[in-house]
Design a protein around this motif. Structure first.
Motif, PDB file in Angstrom:
ATOM      1  N   PHE A 106      -0.546  15.783  -7.064  1.00 30.30           N
ATOM      2  CA  PHE A 106      -0.728  14.561  -8.056  1.00 30.30           C
ATOM      3  C   PHE A 106      -1.061  13.435  -7.560  1.00 30.30           C
ATOM      4  O   PHE A 106      -1.504  12.368  -7.997  1.00 30.30           O
ATOM      5  N   CYS A 107      -1.180  13.294  -6.009  1.00 26.69           N
ATOM      6  CA  CYS A 107      -1.502  12.020  -5.550  1.00 26.69           C
ATOM      7  C   CYS A 107      -2.714  11.875  -5.081  1.00 26.69           C
ATOM      8  O   CYS A 107      -3.352  12.634  -4.343  1.00 26.69           O
ATOM      9  N   PRO A 108      -3.514  10.603  -5.406  1.00 24.64           N
ATOM     10  CA  PRO A 108      -4.927  10.596  -5.071  1.00 24.64           C
ATOM     11  C   PRO A 108      -5.039  10.252  -3.350  1.00 24.64           C
ATOM     12  O   PRO A 108      -5.946  10.519  -3.091  1.00 24.64           O
ATOM     13  N   TRP A 109      -3.779   9.902  -2.718  1.00 25.39           N
ATOM     14  CA  TRP A 109      -3.989   9.333  -1.226  1.00 25.39           C
ATOM     15  C   TRP A 109      -3.563  10.536  -0.373  1.00 25.39           C
ATOM     16  O   TRP A 109      -3.782  10.435   0.660  1.00 25.39           O
ATOM     17  N   CYS A 110      -2.544  11.231  -0.901  1.00 23.71           N
ATOM     18  CA  CYS A 110      -1.899  12.251   0.119  1.00 23.71           C
ATOM     19  C   CYS A 110      -1.792  13.675  -0.518  1.00 23.71           C
ATOM     20  O   CYS A 110      -2.056  13.650  -1.464  1.00 23.71           O
ATOM     21  N   LEU A 111      -1.227  14.378   0.352  1.00 23.59           N
ATOM     22  CA  LEU A 111      -1.244  15.937  -0.007  1.00 23.59           C
ATOM     23  C   LEU A 111       0.290  16.354  -0.434  1.00 23.59           C
ATOM     24  O   LEU A 111       0.868  17.408  -0.546  1.00 23.59           O
ATOM     25  N   ASN A 160       5.951   5.326  -0.619  1.00 25.06           N
ATOM     26  CA  ASN A 160       5.219   5.862   0.307  1.00 25.06           C
ATOM     27  C   ASN A 160       4.029   4.949   0.716  1.00 25.06           C
ATOM     28  O   ASN A 160       3.390   4.778   1.915  1.00 25.06           O
ATOM     29  N   HIS A 161       3.110   4.492  -0.136  1.00 31.71           N
ATOM     30  CA  HIS A 161       1.872   3.984  -0.238  1.00 31.71           C
ATOM     31  C   HIS A 161       1.893   2.238  -0.241  1.00 31.71           C
ATOM     32  O   HIS A 161       1.041   1.688   0.436  1.00 31.71           O
ATOM     33  N   ILE A 162       2.466   1.802  -0.970  1.00 29.99           N
ATOM     34  CA  ILE A 162       2.651   0.487  -1.117  1.00 29.99           C
ATOM     35  C   ILE A 162       2.633  -0.294   0.163  1.00 29.99           C
ATOM     36  O   ILE A 162       2.203  -1.309   0.356  1.00 29.99           O
ATOM     37  N   ILE A 180       6.943   6.352  -8.631  1.00 24.84           N
ATOM     38  CA  ILE A 180       7.858   5.791  -7.472  1.00 24.84           C
ATOM     39  C   ILE A 180       7.465   6.454  -6.265  1.00 24.84           C
ATOM     40  O   ILE A 180       7.639   5.675  -5.365  1.00 24.84           O
ATOM     41  N   HIS A 181       6.772   7.807  -6.170  1.00 30.50           N
ATOM     42  CA  HIS A 181       6.058   8.040  -4.701  1.00 30.50           C
ATOM     43  C   HIS A 181       5.422   7.097  -4.341  1.00 30.50           C
ATOM     44  O   HIS A 181       5.278   6.806  -3.142  1.00 30.50           O
ATOM     45  N   VAL A 182       4.571   6.512  -5.068  1.00 26.10           N
ATOM     46  CA  VAL A 182       3.562   5.462  -4.708  1.00 26.10           C
ATOM     47  C   VAL A 182       4.142   4.141  -4.049  1.00 26.10           C
ATOM     48  O   VAL A 182       3.810   3.789  -3.022  1.00 26.10           O
TER      49      VAL A 182
END
Ligand SMILES: [Zn+2]
Length: 389
Positions: free
Chosen positions: A88-93, A302-304, A297-299
């Motif tokens: 689902f994530c554009p940045w990770c797997l 983890n990514h913010i 929430i994942h973003v």
């Protein structure tokens, strides 16, 4: 609507007028339509990326591109699948199964070269899963696709609210009495709110809240009015701590390591487990399950922190879409006040979109012209007479 702005113009970045409309169209939001609509934009951006921009004094500027939007639009631009898919994530797997795994830490691991090369070489076999179409704006590096803090707040707010309502329902307390208490509490914090029955869905609808109102609820809603004291303490902490994360996202001075630690703490609180067995005296109810974790929430967790670190120069808040939402509001009012609303007869008939864009272009033209060729505005002098007695 697609707008562009100059990120270096930080003091004005939050003003709707600093965002110039480059695309405005009334059709649906999908890959095929967008591919057609932004065709010219793609070739212009490509040329700017390769050749840079030469100004009137002959100076050549190197241009770097950044992109921000809500989830759906970004996924379309990246040729990426829907957020309910396994990847689902554009940045990770990260996969759906792992989205609620507290011990995993994800960083940006895909990059644009990987996505575009695979498509342009016509070998889709080694593409990261979920990427089904060529990215529409391949001149922008993947770590310059920055999520928008406004939508992060709005969508995570929706989830937190939904979880509160679900809990009331599971305890058979989502009744007229509780709804009246919720409405009163939200009115107490100066937000207009009410419930009404939605007969087609056999459920209750409620006033959709705008960003500012959601922030008020996040900060001030008193959960004591609907939960026991102990439960209210736990849920209040989760809401207030999320509000603190939102404020940290707004602050250019926020340190990414500090943010990462705070976000992780919040995640652990969101997933806090029940303590001891139900129906025993020492039982303490936890909060939510790993499957309640959403892609937003994942973003956030983890990514913010990574985006804060990468783009500290502008500040994470510079990528907010709030100014574009305001611009959308402005255009709706221009539509009603300054256009013929797609009306008119024969050759007088004009598209309202054409009229809105012409209006914006005129403002832009005069804003630029007043810099180079100043026209003095008439001045008023107040002349006082000296009256002698
Ligand atoms: Zn991810």
């Amino acid at each position: 609507m697609i707008t562009c702005t100059v990120l270096d113009n930080i003091p004005n970045i939050h003003k709707a007028d600093s965002h110039n409309t480059v695309i405005l169209y009334p059709g649906g939001e999908n890959y095929e339509i967008l591919q057609q609509v932004i065709k010219l934009l793609i070739s212009e951006l490509h040329s700017l990326a390769v050749n840079g921009l030469e100004d009137s004094s002959g100076i050549k500027w190197k241009v770097q591109f950044y992109f921000s939007s809500d989830w759906k639009f970004m996924a379309i631009i990246l040729g990426f699948n829907a957020p309910n898919a396994n990847f689902f994530c554009p940045w990770c797997l990260c996969t759906k199964n792992d989205i609620g795994n507290k011990s995993n830490v994800y960083r940006i691991e895909k990059d644009m070269d990987q996505l575009k090369d695979e498509f342009f070489n016509n070998s889709t076999s080694t593409l990261p899963p979920g990427h089904t179409k060529p990215p529409l704006l391949p001149m922008i590096p993947l770590n310059h696709y920055v999520p928008d803090k406004l939508h992060i707040m709005l969508r995570i707010w929706d989830r937190l609210w939904e979880l509160v309502i679900q809990e009331l329902k599971s305890e058979n307390r989502y009744n007229t009495h509780t709804r009246a208490i919720i409405s009163m509490e939200i009115k107490r914090i100066s937000v207009g709110f009410h419930f009404w029955p939605d007969h087609s869905m056999q459920s209750w609808s409620y006033t959709p809240l705008m960003g500012g109102d959601k922030e008020k609820v996040l900060r001030d809603f008193n959960f004591d009015v609907i939960f026991s004291e102990e439960r209210a303490i736990l849920i209040t902490r989760l809401w207030r701590d999320f509000h603190s994360l939102y404020k940290l996202m707004n602050d250019q001075k926020t340190d990414s390591t500090f943010f990462a630690a705070q976000a992780r703490k919040w995640f652990n609180l969101f997933l806090i487990l029940h303590q001891s067995e139900p129906n025993t005296l020492s039982f303490k109810k936890g909060l939510y399950r790993p499957k309640d974790v959403t892609p937003y929430i994942h973003v956030l967790i983890n990514h913010i922190p990574e985006f804060i670190e990468l783009h500290q120069r502008f500040g994470f808040a510079a990528f907010s879409c709030a100014a574009v939402e305001k611009k959308n509001h402005d255009q709706v009012s221009i539509f009603f006040r300054k256009t013929m609303k797609d009306g008119g007869k024969g050759t007088d008939r004009k598209s309202a979109i054409f009229e809105i864009l012409s209006y914006e272009n005129r403002l832009l033209y005069f804003a630029q012209k007043s810099n180079s060729d100043q026209v003095y505005k008439p001045q008023y002098f107040h002349i006082k007479e000296n009256v002698e007695f």
